[in-house]
Design a protein around this motif. Structure first.
Motif, mmCIF file in Angstrom:
data_model
loop_
_atom_site.group_PDB
_atom_site.id
_atom_site.type_symbol
_atom_site.label_atom_id
_atom_site.label_comp_id
_atom_site.label_asym_id
_atom_site.label_seq_id
_atom_site.Cartn_x
_atom_site.Cartn_y
_atom_site.Cartn_z
ATOM 1 N N GLU A 55 0.826 -1.212 0.000
ATOM 2 C CA GLU A 55 0.000 0.000 0.000
ATOM 3 C C GLU A 55 0.858 1.259 0.000
ATOM 4 O O GLU A 55 0.535 2.246 -0.683
ATOM 5 N N ALA A 56 1.965 1.234 0.744
ATOM 6 C CA ALA A 56 2.870 2.383 0.792
ATOM 7 C C ALA A 56 3.511 2.622 -0.569
ATOM 8 O O ALA A 56 3.705 3.770 -0.988
ATOM 9 N N ILE A 57 3.851 1.535 -1.271
ATOM 10 C CA ILE A 57 4.430 1.660 -2.611
ATOM 11 C C ILE A 57 3.407 2.268 -3.575
ATOM 12 O O ILE A 57 3.727 3.163 -4.366
ATOM 13 N N CYS A 58 2.177 1.790 -3.507
ATOM 14 C CA CYS A 58 1.122 2.343 -4.362
ATOM 15 C C CYS A 58 0.943 3.842 -4.120
ATOM 16 O O CYS A 58 0.834 4.627 -5.068
ATOM 17 N N LYS A 59 0.962 4.222 -2.868
ATOM 18 C CA LYS A 59 0.794 5.635 -2.520
ATOM 19 C C LYS A 59 1.984 6.462 -2.992
ATOM 20 O O LYS A 59 1.817 7.544 -3.567
ATOM 21 N N HIS A 60 3.199 5.949 -2.779
ATOM 22 C CA HIS A 60 4.401 6.705 -3.139
ATOM 23 C C HIS A 60 4.483 6.915 -4.647
ATOM 24 O O HIS A 60 4.808 8.020 -5.115
ATOM 25 N N PHE A 61 4.207 5.868 -5.419
ATOM 26 C CA PHE A 61 4.343 5.947 -6.871
ATOM 27 C C PHE A 61 3.035 6.321 -7.565
ATOM 28 O O PHE A 61 3.001 6.403 -8.795
ATOM 29 N N ASN A 62 1.990 6.533 -6.782
ATOM 30 C CA ASN A 62 0.675 6.819 -7.359
ATOM 31 C C ASN A 62 0.293 5.737 -8.365
ATOM 32 O O ASN A 62 -0.153 6.005 -9.486
ATOM 33 N N SER A 63 0.479 4.496 -7.928
ATOM 34 C CA SER A 63 0.190 3.336 -8.760
ATOM 35 C C SER A 63 -1.051 2.627 -8.234
ATOM 36 O O SER A 63 -1.242 2.513 -7.021
ATOM 37 N N ARG A 64 -1.861 2.122 -9.121
ATOM 38 C CA ARG A 64 -3.089 1.449 -8.704
ATOM 39 C C ARG A 64 -2.811 0.094 -8.069
ATOM 40 O O ARG A 64 -3.496 -0.315 -7.128
ATOM 41 N N HIS A 65 -1.773 -0.595 -8.561
ATOM 42 C CA HIS A 65 -1.488 -1.940 -8.061
ATOM 43 C C HIS A 65 0.005 -2.108 -7.780
ATOM 44 O O HIS A 65 0.846 -1.643 -8.543
ATOM 45 N N LEU A 183 9.834 7.214 -12.646
ATOM 46 C CA LEU A 183 10.153 6.005 -13.366
ATOM 47 C C LEU A 183 9.573 4.848 -12.563
ATOM 48 O O LEU A 183 9.675 4.817 -11.342
ATOM 49 N N GLY A 184 8.978 3.907 -13.242
ATOM 50 C CA GLY A 184 8.223 2.860 -12.569
ATOM 51 C C GLY A 184 6.737 3.062 -12.754
ATOM 52 O O GLY A 184 5.935 2.208 -12.384
ATOM 53 N N THR A 185 6.362 4.206 -13.367
ATOM 54 C CA THR A 185 4.943 4.479 -13.629
ATOM 55 C C THR A 185 4.697 4.806 -15.102
ATOM 56 O O THR A 185 3.587 5.137 -15.485
ATOM 57 N N TRP A 186 5.735 4.713 -15.927
ATOM 58 C CA TRP A 186 5.590 4.987 -17.349
ATOM 59 C C TRP A 186 5.212 3.738 -18.144
ATOM 60 O O TRP A 186 4.581 3.832 -19.202
ATOM 61 N N GLY A 187 5.590 2.589 -17.670
ATOM 62 C CA GLY A 187 5.347 1.358 -18.407
ATOM 63 C C GLY A 187 3.949 0.810 -18.214
ATOM 64 O O GLY A 187 3.239 1.175 -17.264
ATOM 65 N N ILE A 208 6.206 -5.358 -8.563
ATOM 66 C CA ILE A 208 5.594 -5.148 -9.876
ATOM 67 C C ILE A 208 4.527 -4.073 -9.719
ATOM 68 O O ILE A 208 3.648 -4.187 -8.855
ATOM 69 N N LEU A 209 4.592 -3.025 -10.548
ATOM 70 C CA LEU A 209 3.599 -1.954 -10.530
ATOM 71 C C LEU A 209 2.841 -1.939 -11.849
ATOM 72 O O LEU A 209 3.419 -2.167 -12.909
ATOM 73 N N THR A 210 1.560 -1.657 -11.790
ATOM 74 C CA THR A 210 0.763 -1.471 -12.995
ATOM 75 C C THR A 210 -0.498 -0.692 -12.646
ATOM 76 O O THR A 210 -1.003 -0.768 -11.517
ATOM 77 N N GLN A 211 -0.987 0.053 -13.634
ATOM 78 C CA GLN A 211 -2.261 0.758 -13.469
ATOM 79 C C GLN A 211 -3.427 -0.088 -13.985
ATOM 80 O O GLN A 211 -4.586 0.261 -13.761
ATOM 81 N N SER A 212 -3.118 -1.188 -14.649
ATOM 82 C CA SER A 212 -4.141 -2.007 -15.291
ATOM 83 C C SER A 212 -4.718 -3.049 -14.336
ATOM 84 O O SER A 212 -3.988 -3.884 -13.797
ATOM 85 N N ASN A 213 -6.015 -3.026 -14.158
ATOM 86 C CA ASN A 213 -6.675 -4.043 -13.341
ATOM 87 C C ASN A 213 -6.505 -5.433 -13.955
ATOM 88 O O ASN A 213 -6.303 -6.421 -13.241
ATOM 89 N N GLU A 214 -6.559 -5.495 -15.292
ATOM 90 C CA GLU A 214 -6.446 -6.781 -15.983
ATOM 91 C C GLU A 214 -5.042 -7.367 -15.803
ATOM 92 O O GLU A 214 -4.898 -8.548 -15.459
ATOM 93 N N TYR A 215 -4.022 -6.557 -16.054
ATOM 94 C CA TYR A 215 -2.654 -7.056 -15.891
ATOM 95 C C TYR A 215 -2.411 -7.494 -14.448
ATOM 96 O O TYR A 215 -1.824 -8.548 -14.194
ATOM 97 N N ALA A 217 -4.535 -8.528 -12.160
ATOM 98 C CA ALA A 217 -5.263 -9.758 -11.827
ATOM 99 C C ALA A 217 -4.582 -10.981 -12.430
ATOM 100 O O ALA A 217 -4.441 -12.019 -11.768
ATOM 101 N N ASN A 218 -4.138 -10.857 -13.669
ATOM 102 C CA ASN A 218 -3.498 -11.995 -14.338
ATOM 103 C C ASN A 218 -2.135 -12.323 -13.723
ATOM 104 O O ASN A 218 -1.779 -13.498 -13.562
ATOM 105 N N ILE A 219 -1.361 -11.285 -13.398
ATOM 106 C CA ILE A 219 -0.051 -11.514 -12.775
ATOM 107 C C ILE A 219 -0.231 -12.113 -11.384
ATOM 108 O O ILE A 219 0.487 -13.051 -11.003
ATOM 109 N N LYS A 220 -1.170 -11.573 -10.637
ATOM 110 C CA LYS A 220 -1.425 -12.081 -9.283
ATOM 111 C C LYS A 220 -1.814 -13.562 -9.326
ATOM 112 O O LYS A 220 -1.379 -14.352 -8.482
ATOM 113 N N LYS A 221 -2.601 -13.941 -10.327
ATOM 114 C CA LYS A 221 -3.003 -15.343 -10.471
ATOM 115 C C LYS A 221 -1.784 -16.228 -10.705
ATOM 116 O O LYS A 221 -1.677 -17.316 -10.119
#
Length: 441
Positions: A55-65, A183-187, A208-215, A217-221
């Motif tokens: 959660e701290a990483i998401c907040k710091h990088f403004n990343s959804r996941h 960097l870490g939020t452009w990809g 692993i950071l991503t803004q995509s819910n689909e990515y 969910a699939n990576i987490k699986k």
């Protein structure tokens, strides 16, 4: 004529300007405290502390996941596996990386396409990448080295133009940004190592950071299908290595013992400089080895989660990351301000933007004088090293994917890292600048 005797002032400068080639970003008391915490009952569990870190990483990088893994290589493996790419699909990538980057690609029956690098930013050269495009090109994996920031907008535009998935390896660029965006939020997917030498570290681990819910969910699986708890002996090995290096590079110990020891060794070996084995062989050193391997599978020990103990270590560094990076930027500016025009020619062009780079390392180009420069730097108390990462485009185990890439060879074999750490002073930077200026006269 006899040399002038050392005065109290010159003697002080002689010792105070002894600088190790690299220092970790931990606080020493924190490391010893972590040694005790590693023995706690829930240290190896994955529960609230790990969730707090994500959660701290998401907040710091403004990343959804944010998803955590055992290492960068497994983060890359799980990410690529989740994309359901076809056999023979191609991944464009930089040649200077860890060998298991290539193994992750090959194990999924994908094809690594090495692209030469830019001397200005030590990242993939987009003009050359465009020449490597084929109908099977699916992914561009951009590895950012040494805290140097490339032009992210050009990379983003390139991947969108050619309909490529953009994966970032920002392991060496925590807290660096481009156009006020980390960097870490452009990809589309961004992966970072948390190994012991990194600005953000959990002794060993990955995110692993991503803004995509689909990515996500699939990576987490993919991750949760395999992972288990890490072993205490492996974590203990990496922690003890951190403590050893941190202790050896503490200012009083380094000045009066470690540097003197290195100086004696440099005389005995006749080289005028000392090199270390980057990844010593040890049964608990599971992620690193001195010789690259072509794997038929990743070992079971790689499939571990980031535990509470690792998350606690990383949270401590996360809290200080911005402040410490700003200190390194200030020191980099001090160095730049005291370099001569001739000495500045040795600096990669993108390294001059001290407001956006993180200065994980500070590489200088040697223009064919690497050994001479290394000896002169060490003679002036400035220990130095260079990229420990493999030049994978020339590793014979990865034939037939290998090739000779001119700029990559220059970066790997004709670059020197000069010391820069938030623990240093402006006077240290002036001393380094003066030494470089004298070497370029």
């Amino acid at each position: 004529m006899l040399p002038a005797p050392l005065t109290n002032t010159s003697l002080y400068k002689y010792f105070s300007n002894r600088l190790p080639r690299f220092q970790f970003f931990y606080r020493t008391p924190k490391l010893y405290h972590s040694l005790l915490k590693l023995q706690s009952k829930d240290a190896l569990a994955r529960s609230k502390k790990t969730q707090d870190f994500e959660e701290a990483i998401c907040k710091h990088f403004n990343s959804r996941h944010c998803l955590t893994t055992s290492s960068f290589r497994m983060g890359l493996y799980f990410s690529l596996k989740s994309l359901n790419l076809k056999e023979g699909d191609e991944i464009l990538l930089s040649p200077i990386t860890i060998p298991d980057t290539i193994n992750a690609i090959l194990l999924l029956k994908l094809r690594p396409i090495f692209v030469d690098m830019s001397l200005d930013d030590h990242c993939i050269d987009l003009a050359l990448a465009e020449q490597q495009l084929t109908p099977k090109t699916r992914v561009l994996l951009a590895t950012y080295l040494s805290g140097i920031v490339p032009n992210l907008q050009k990379i983003k535009d390139f991947t969108q133009k050619h309909n490529l998935l953009f994966i970032e390896d920002f392991s060496q660029n925590y807290e660096a940004h481009f156009d006020n965006k980390y960097l870490g939020t452009w990809g589309d997917i961004s992966i970072g190592s948390l190994s012991s030498g990194k600005i953000l570290s959990s002794a060993v681990g990955g995110i692993i950071l991503t803004q995509s819910n689909e990515y996500a969910a699939n990576i987490k699986k993919e991750i949760e299908s395999f992972i288990h708890a890490p072993t205490r002996s492996v974590l203990s090995y990496y922690l003890k290595n951190c403590i050893f290096v941190e202790t050896a590079t503490l200012r009083p110990i380094y000045i009066f013992f470690t540097h003197s020891y290195l100086k004696v060794i440099s005389i005995l070996n006749g080289k005028g400089i000392v090199d270390f084995e980057h990844d010593p062989d040890h049964r608990n050193n599971i992620f690193f080895c001195s010789k690259p391997k072509l794997r038929t599978e990743f070992p079971k020990s790689f499939y571990t989660w980031l535990c509470n103990w690792q998350a606690d270590m990383a949270l401590g560094l996360l809290e200080e990351m911005k402040t410490n990076t700003n200190k390194r930027r200030h020191l980099a500016k001090t160095l730049f301000d005291h370099l001569s025009p001739e000495a500045k020619k040795f600096i990669p062009q993108n390294l001059f933007d001290y407001q956006q780079n993180s200065y994980y390392h500070f590489p200088i180009n040697c223009f064919g004088k690497r050994e001479e420069m290394r000896k002169n730097l060490f003679k002036n108390g400035i220990d130095n090293g260079s990229y420990g990462l493999n030049l994978c485009s020339e590793e014979t185990i990865f034939h037939p994917h290998t090739k000779i890439l001119k700029n990559a060879r220059t970066i790997k074999y004709d670059t020197v890292f000069i010391p820069l750490n938030e623990k240093y002073s402006e006077n240290h930077m002036r001393h380094i600048a003066m030494t470089l200026n004298e070497m370029t006269l």
